[in-house]
Design a protein around this motif. Structure first.
Motif, PDB file in Angstrom:
ATOM      1  N   ASP A 168       0.834  -1.204   0.000  1.00 23.82           N
ATOM      2  CA  ASP A 168       0.000   0.000   0.000  1.00 23.82           C
ATOM      3  C   ASP A 168       0.865   1.249   0.000  1.00 23.82           C
ATOM      4  OD1 ASP A 168      -2.291  -1.531   2.312  1.00 23.82           O
ATOM      5  OD2 ASP A 168      -2.403  -1.439   0.128  1.00 23.82           O
ATOM      6  N   MET A 169       0.191   2.363  -0.162  1.00 25.64           N
ATOM      7  CA  MET A 169       0.870   3.654  -0.076  1.00 25.64           C
ATOM      8  C   MET A 169       0.985   4.042   1.402  1.00 25.64           C
ATOM      9  SD  MET A 169       1.459   4.768  -3.201  1.00 25.64           S
ATOM     10  CE  MET A 169       1.465   6.535  -3.194  1.00 25.64           C
ATOM     11  N   PRO A 170       2.187   4.137   1.932  1.00 25.72           N
ATOM     12  CA  PRO A 170       2.336   4.421   3.361  1.00 25.72           C
ATOM     13  C   PRO A 170       2.253   5.909   3.695  1.00 25.72           C
ATOM     14  CG  PRO A 170       4.472   4.081   2.403  1.00 25.72           C
ATOM     15  CD  PRO A 170       3.456   3.801   1.313  1.00 25.72           C
ATOM     16  N   TYR A 171       2.121   6.748   2.688  1.00 27.29           N
ATOM     17  CA  TYR A 171       2.226   8.177   2.913  1.00 27.29           C
ATOM     18  C   TYR A 171       1.080   8.722   3.754  1.00 27.29           C
ATOM     19  CZ  TYR A 171       5.584   7.463  -0.765  1.00 27.29           C
ATOM     20  OH  TYR A 171       6.629   6.991  -1.496  1.00 27.29           O
ATOM     21  N   LEU A 172      -0.092   8.167   3.605  1.00 27.06           N
ATOM     22  CA  LEU A 172      -1.226   8.621   4.401  1.00 27.06           C
ATOM     23  C   LEU A 172      -0.992   8.339   5.882  1.00 27.06           C
ATOM     24  CD1 LEU A 172      -4.030   9.867   4.519  1.00 27.06           C
ATOM     25  CD2 LEU A 172      -4.964   7.578   4.179  1.00 27.06           C
ATOM     26  N   SER A 173      -0.418   7.208   6.202  1.00 29.10           N
ATOM     27  CA  SER A 173      -0.120   6.883   7.597  1.00 29.10           C
ATOM     28  C   SER A 173       0.916   7.839   8.168  1.00 29.10           C
ATOM     29  CB  SER A 173       0.374   5.447   7.709  1.00 29.10           C
ATOM     30  OG  SER A 173      -0.648   4.556   7.369  1.00 29.10           O
ATOM     31  N   PHE A 174       1.908   8.194   7.367  1.00 28.02           N
ATOM     32  CA  PHE A 174       2.929   9.135   7.837  1.00 28.02           C
ATOM     33  C   PHE A 174       2.355  10.539   8.026  1.00 28.02           C
ATOM     34  CE2 PHE A 174       6.114   6.152   5.823  1.00 28.02           C
ATOM     35  CZ  PHE A 174       6.543   5.642   7.035  1.00 28.02           C
ATOM     36  N   ILE A 175       1.436  10.930   7.163  1.00 28.16           N
ATOM     37  CA  ILE A 175       0.795  12.239   7.309  1.00 28.16           C
ATOM     38  C   ILE A 175      -0.060  12.267   8.567  1.00 28.16           C
ATOM     39  CG2 ILE A 175      -0.958  13.753   6.293  1.00 28.16           C
ATOM     40  CD1 ILE A 175       0.194  12.966   3.538  1.00 28.16           C
ATOM     41  N   LEU A 176      -0.801  11.194   8.817  1.00 32.94           N
ATOM     42  CA  LEU A 176      -1.611  11.123  10.032  1.00 32.94           C
ATOM     43  C   LEU A 176      -0.739  11.080  11.282  1.00 32.94           C
ATOM     44  CD1 LEU A 176      -4.440   8.690   8.924  1.00 32.94           C
ATOM     45  CD2 LEU A 176      -4.623  11.139   9.354  1.00 32.94           C
ATOM     46  N   ALA A 177       0.394  10.418  11.219  1.00 35.02           N
ATOM     47  CA  ALA A 177       1.307  10.375  12.353  1.00 35.02           C
ATOM     48  C   ALA A 177       1.871  11.764  12.650  1.00 35.02           C
ATOM     49  CB  ALA A 177       2.450   9.396  12.082  1.00 35.02           C
ATOM     50  N   ALA A 178       2.258  12.476  11.612  1.00 35.30           N
ATOM     51  CA  ALA A 178       2.787  13.827  11.801  1.00 35.30           C
ATOM     52  C   ALA A 178       1.706  14.763  12.350  1.00 35.30           C
ATOM     53  CB  ALA A 178       3.333  14.365  10.490  1.00 35.30           C
ATOM     54  N   THR A 179       0.481  14.613  11.873  1.00 34.85           N
ATOM     55  CA  THR A 179      -0.624  15.438  12.365  1.00 34.85           C
ATOM     56  C   THR A 179      -0.916  15.141  13.828  1.00 34.85           C
ATOM     57  OG1 THR A 179      -1.566  15.478  10.151  1.00 34.85           O
ATOM     58  CG2 THR A 179      -3.017  16.077  11.956  1.00 34.85           C
ATOM     59  N   ALA A 180      -0.876  13.878  14.201  1.00 41.74           N
ATOM     60  CA  ALA A 180      -1.142  13.504  15.586  1.00 41.74           C
ATOM     61  C   ALA A 180      -0.056  14.039  16.518  1.00 41.74           C
ATOM     62  CB  ALA A 180      -1.254  11.995  15.710  1.00 41.74           C
ATOM     63  N   VAL A 181       1.193  13.976  16.108  1.00 49.14           N
ATOM     64  CA  VAL A 181       2.279  14.506  16.944  1.00 49.14           C
ATOM     65  C   VAL A 181       2.171  16.029  17.052  1.00 49.14           C
ATOM     66  CG1 VAL A 181       4.788  14.782  17.090  1.00 49.14           C
ATOM     67  CG2 VAL A 181       3.797  12.563  16.513  1.00 49.14           C
ATOM     68  N   PHE A 182       1.814  16.675  15.943  1.00 50.07           N
ATOM     69  CA  PHE A 182       1.589  18.120  15.985  1.00 50.07           C
ATOM     70  C   PHE A 182       0.462  18.465  16.954  1.00 50.07           C
ATOM     71  CE2 PHE A 182      -1.033  21.647  14.404  1.00 50.07           C
ATOM     72  CZ  PHE A 182      -0.136  22.693  14.597  1.00 50.07           C
ATOM     73  N   MET A 183      -0.624  17.712  16.899  1.00 49.23           N
ATOM     74  CA  MET A 183      -1.751  17.970  17.797  1.00 49.23           C
ATOM     75  C   MET A 183      -1.375  17.742  19.252  1.00 49.23           C
ATOM     76  SD  MET A 183      -4.375  19.202  16.348  1.00 49.23           S
ATOM     77  CE  MET A 183      -5.556  18.946  17.648  1.00 49.23           C
ATOM     78  N   PHE A 184      -0.485  16.796  19.524  1.00 47.67           N
ATOM     79  CA  PHE A 184      -0.008  16.578  20.895  1.00 47.67           C
ATOM     80  C   PHE A 184       0.661  17.830  21.426  1.00 47.67           C
ATOM     81  CE2 PHE A 184       3.783  15.552  23.449  1.00 47.67           C
ATOM     82  CZ  PHE A 184       3.157  15.115  24.595  1.00 47.67           C
ATOM     83  N   PHE A 185       1.596  18.378  20.650  1.00 47.08           N
ATOM     84  CA  PHE A 185       2.295  19.569  21.120  1.00 47.08           C
ATOM     85  C   PHE A 185       1.378  20.791  21.148  1.00 47.08           C
ATOM     86  CE2 PHE A 185       6.012  17.044  19.794  1.00 47.08           C
ATOM     87  CZ  PHE A 185       6.665  17.047  21.010  1.00 47.08           C
TER      88      PHE A 185
END
Length: 64
Positions: A31-48
């Protein structure tokens, strides 16, 4: 409202999950892993983001 102090960590856990999902998709090559990486970056941003505003809200309550 004491639970709001702990909800920011849900974003961190979600970020770790999506990063793991992205790396597993990257290694399998199916699969295309890019969506998972974008969601991971968004989640870490939301944490901070949530952490900053929780601290700001707490400081405002101490001053009053």
């Amino acid at each position: 409202m004491n639970y709001l102090k702990y909800t920011q960590y849900v974003y961190l856990v979600a970020g770790l999950f999506f990063a793991y999902d992205g790396f597993s998709k990257l290694n399998s090559g199916t699969d295309m892993p890019y969506l998972s990486f974008i969601l991971a970056a968004t989640a870490v941003f939301m944490f901070f983001f949530r952490r900053k505003f929780a601290k700001k809200f707490e400081d405002q309550n101490k001053n009053q």
